[in-house]
Enzyme design. Structure first.
Site, mmCIF file in Angstrom:
data_model
loop_
_atom_site.group_PDB
_atom_site.id
_atom_site.type_symbol
_atom_site.label_atom_id
_atom_site.label_comp_id
_atom_site.label_asym_id
_atom_site.label_seq_id
_atom_site.Cartn_x
_atom_site.Cartn_y
_atom_site.Cartn_z
ATOM 1 N N TYR C 175 0.746 -1.308 -0.070
ATOM 2 C CA TYR C 175 0.523 0.091 -0.180
ATOM 3 C C TYR C 175 0.424 1.268 -0.022
ATOM 4 C CZ TYR C 175 -4.185 -2.732 0.904
ATOM 5 O OH TYR C 175 -5.750 -3.233 1.309
ATOM 6 N N LYS C 209 -1.182 -8.118 -3.327
ATOM 7 C CA LYS C 209 -2.495 -7.336 -2.903
ATOM 8 C C LYS C 209 -2.417 -5.977 -3.286
ATOM 9 C CE LYS C 209 -6.740 -6.177 -0.580
ATOM 10 N NZ LYS C 209 -7.184 -4.946 0.770
#
Lengths: 306, 306, 306, 306, 306
Positions: C175, C209
């Protein structure tokens, strides 16, 4: 001369026999004090950490000194009590000098690129490294009075405990440093050096390296600010504050006047120092000059058995 | 040519036989210096950490290089002394190259998203990882002069001790960095590179990666600010400051002019470098071009045995 | 359709057989890719860390989802490849689902009460916890580009080494985050997501992810700022930057239009994703609606074997 | 009364039998829930950490409470489920009560002399201390949402792992705290308490201590800001957000109206609490008054078996 | 005199027999309370950490005290219960006094060069050092209320656990300190000293060193600000707040009036102190004067058996 004899009585420096020491530490200190160097309980140490602490700048006056073989040869031929340097230089250059020149492995250091307002000197080698290299002592810088003193003191404590474990003498570079030191008279003042000497003693040094203390400026705390003592009195004061810790005075920046250097050595020894740790004042001379000066220092130390 | 022969005399680079080394470290260094690559004591290293350090940006000129197989193939077919990259790339791509191309496992790194005013490069792999992968050396970045140097130096010290434990050579990316470096002439100046070379030596590197030093601007400290040396003199200076640490010069940003790249290699080797570590200047070319250029670099290195 | 077939050729996603893996890691990854879920090398993961990351706020649209049994039932009846959640939820709710739904134990996390300018995600569980719970992977958030990246990266490195030790696959929530990310185009930009993909690969993730990358705004660095790529090209780019790391795209905030969700899944898979990790877009629907949507996602994944 | 019966159906609190627990943890929790105190699955805990958290100030209304024997006697004669206090008080005062009053050893704490803008609660005792003292649980404060949450969460994670190792139940004081909590509605708001309940669940608490949530002010985030729920609805909400974690509500500052205190207890239990943790509302009364009030609380708890 | 007899009834100090203690701790405390010093359960401790805490400044009134032999001789000839000093002084000076004067090894300390706004006292010795030196207790400073209290409290907790392990009594120098303490009435106020006493008890001290509390200024928190208590009432209050922890009051700066010093001792003992820890008020007198004053303190303590 009155000052001389007084010094002899007051402050003859600490001797090994007056100390309670574990076997390993005693054996190694004996090697430094009697097995090498002047051999009479005094110490003559050749330090070389300036390349890390100040950069190659320091070597411009004598480029040959950039090659650490220069200092190792000087330490051996000049019969120094020990050479004091870091793991990188020790690892690469001590081969042919191993055993002939005792090693004080300097464990921590830093560059002078950031300023010293919050100075801290990180360890990059361990007491175990020193054991592996056959060192007879380790060296450790403590920035006395730095705003980050809690980090300094805590790390120092761990190193000291490792020294206990391995019987390794501990030489402390007790350097007042940081913004609060500057605000209270500066790192060279008697106030700062005197405090540094006591800190080294209370924290558990065996030997402490100090700078010759200067008279205190108006910004030093009382009672230092109002003291009117000459150089010898100031030196004797810090030696006294170090208690049973052996005191070495450093040479600081290079001085071209040999006689002045020797006068300093004489003064330090009269005031109770156990010896001197002179780097740039030695290895920034050409080899023969450095050797000659070293011999004259030996002559002085020879007259001051501890 | 005068400069050339002078270089031959002054600074022929460090050779393995002149170093005291533990068996494991000697064996691994031998593999890098003589078992692979040019095989004559010089080093030709292909680094690939730019994806982490700069992001995928660096790969836009040659998108195929995003697939690390490209660099592994180049390293093997181009007979590089080693490929230098991190654990993620090594783990995923070295399978068919294991044993054929020595690995320098780069242990730390960071992104360039925050600026470098207080740069610190955290470790994300260990010397034990390197042992497990069969690496012949580890790589470690030290941001010389960063305000957080205490963290850098302390972590470096722990890595160096692990290297001792496992007989693993230690290649230091000695990068001047941080706000104080910028205020004192910048990271590319001779002052900064020269200091970095010395730091690598004192901290205990086996090999150091440096950038070609530029002339110092007015903001550099003396005596650097007043030096008037040409590129070769500056290079020789930093090689000298690295002492017995083998020096690799980096290629920096990609240069399109092959001849200019080769001139650089020649100059570095004449000035005493042990080799070069060229990444973008190699793998940002198409594969055949990169291979051809690599061969011409080999030809130069072949003439500079250490 | 041209785009589709092109995607098939270019980027079919990473398959297990192309990877060098230790036995334990291969066994666990096999279970996730072929033993559960779609069973054809794709991944359908149900994440549940929003209660910690965003607070109970996220559950207001479907209060039943506050009871973690809801997600466990959905994961089992919906034949998800795995459920991804933290130690507290795993410990209290997985009893009757143990063995039937693989567990990805999420090791770190934080609240969103302080802002993300200097985001760091602390670990509150260990790889050993994951082993004890019979997990088939661990999940770890790395805030790429945060000013405190040195802490993130160092802690990540320790977790990765524990994963090596136990043969545990490592899924990285990569992230982009922090004030510098915001200044350079924001966390959702292609620049940021592309960098995050590469960081995950270089640091040693097995699965990453990511979020679907948006077009870069004027504040993004070049060359991203000037790119004019459509959504598919951007997706393919980040998949390429992840190298051999399997990419999962997240669903982000809930979307009410089922058809739009399915179009996204189709697009992601065409662009080379290994699968999707959809939380709120699944468990914020009523159970039957969530199950129905899940089945339609299965149908898409079934057509994209890896 | 509608509210009551609704509460009975919705939220009867968590019971031991519904939980998967390791033997040691189950044994200790059983002791707390059934072996002591009300003995019907509810909990009545007497906390005493106010001397550290607030200073002796808190004891002025009842100076006798400064002597910890007062609380130990109250806990034993009042048949509390446990007394919760720190190592210093436990070590010095539990001798004659050992075994008769279960101990929840509170592991961390701090003074309130610095403000709470960046609150963090350091551990000064360990789970091992708790084992040695024969405690049946440990207590740990987490300052949910503090700017230093990374330190809080990481340390909490280590404590939780020690709890796993020793089979020790973990009671979390989940306290929203810090400047960002204040900016988002304050520590007492439903938003803050609801988030805290969920954090305790996701981090792995067995029991959580919360405060009765107040209606959210205009500075709370949506959807909380717009909620119009009464006290019971708010309580039920946080109990639901805690999932399978048993909820204890605290008494907060002393209330002189006994009936008001008892109304609170009744409300908490109706809304699904497992029990109450009342300190100042008990031990700031004279001994007989405290005992009498305790008995009336017992009577309420006796009607709410879990 | 009413005050006296009241004191006798209220607060006679803590006695060893009233405490639950592990064998090692009881044995060592017995030595301090009954085996040496007054021998009647009271304590007379000679501290010497001022050289580290304040620098050599403190010794100017009596330069002989710079030599730690002075304090060791005073401690032995004056029959002190113990001498309290750091590892450096203990190591170098206790040889001929070992066994004759119990040692309280002070483990942490700092210089006063930086100000105390964020004071923290780092450890530089360990409980293991104390065991090795044959110490009968360790001393530890906690800066109660410092902004860095989390570091203080956490480190204290580790030391306390080591004390458990080795059966070593723990004497806490509980010193309110830091910018928030100054803002709330200052370190000498009853508020601050009373809080410090309670903190020492809750953290797990065996003995606490406090300063005589002064009346609270207008900046102290309520209810302290409004208290109108005399010196004796304030002293009794902090003794009560320390619970079963034995209280020693310190002498603070040197007072020239012997009678005033003795009045203080009498007052402290009447108010429930277990003893006094007087440094500068003893060793800043000439040896015979210090010894004479010590004897008169003994006479007072002899009348206050615990």
């Amino acid at each position: 001369m009155k000052r001389k004899s007084q010094a002899r009585n007051d402050s003859q420096g600490t001797s090994l026999s007056s100390l309670s020491l574990a076997h390993g530490k005693r054996a190694r200190l004996w090697r430094l004090l009697y097995g090498h160097g002047p051999g009479n309980g005094t110490l003559l140490v050749l330090p070389l950490d300036q390349g890390l602490e100040h950069g190659p700048t320091d070597f411009f006056p004598n480029p040959k000194a950039l090659d650490t073989s220069f200092q190792f040869r000087l330490a051996e031929e000049g019969r120094y009590s020990a050479i004091a340097l870091g793991i990188g230089l020790a690892d690469k250059y001590m081969r042919e000098h191993a055993g002939r020149v005792p090693l004080i492995l300097k464990l921590n250091g830093k560059t002078n690129i950031p300023d010293d307002a919050e100075a801290v000197s990180p360890a990059f080698a361990s007491v175990e490294d020193a054991v592996r290299l056959g060192a007879d002592a380790v060296g450790y810088t403590v920035y006395v009075g730095s705003p980050r003193q809690d980090m300094e003191i805590r790390e120092f404590g761990r190193v000291r405990q490792e020294c206990e474990r391995f019987g390794m003498p501990l030489v402390v570079w007790a350097y007042p440093r940081g913004r609060d030191v500057e605000a209270k008279g500066g790192k060279g003042s008697l106030y700062a050096q005197d405090y540094a000497a006591r800190v080294a003693e209370e924290l558990g040094a065996d030997v402490v390296k100090l700078h010759e203390p200067a008279a205190d400026p108006g910004s030093s705390p009382e009672p230092y600010r109002s003291l009117r003592e000459d150089a010898a009195a100031r030196l004797r004061r810090v030696v006294r504050s170090a208690g049973k810790v052996m005191v070495l005075f450093s040479g600081g920046v290079k001085q071209d006047d040999d006689a002045a250097v020797l006068r300093k050595v004489r003064l330090y020894m009269e005031c109770g120092a156990t010896g001197v740790m002179f780097g740039r004042n030695m290895w920034l001379r050409d080899f023969d000059g450095a050797l000659a000066l070293t011999r004259r220092v030996h002559a002085i130390l020879a007259r001051c058995p501890r």
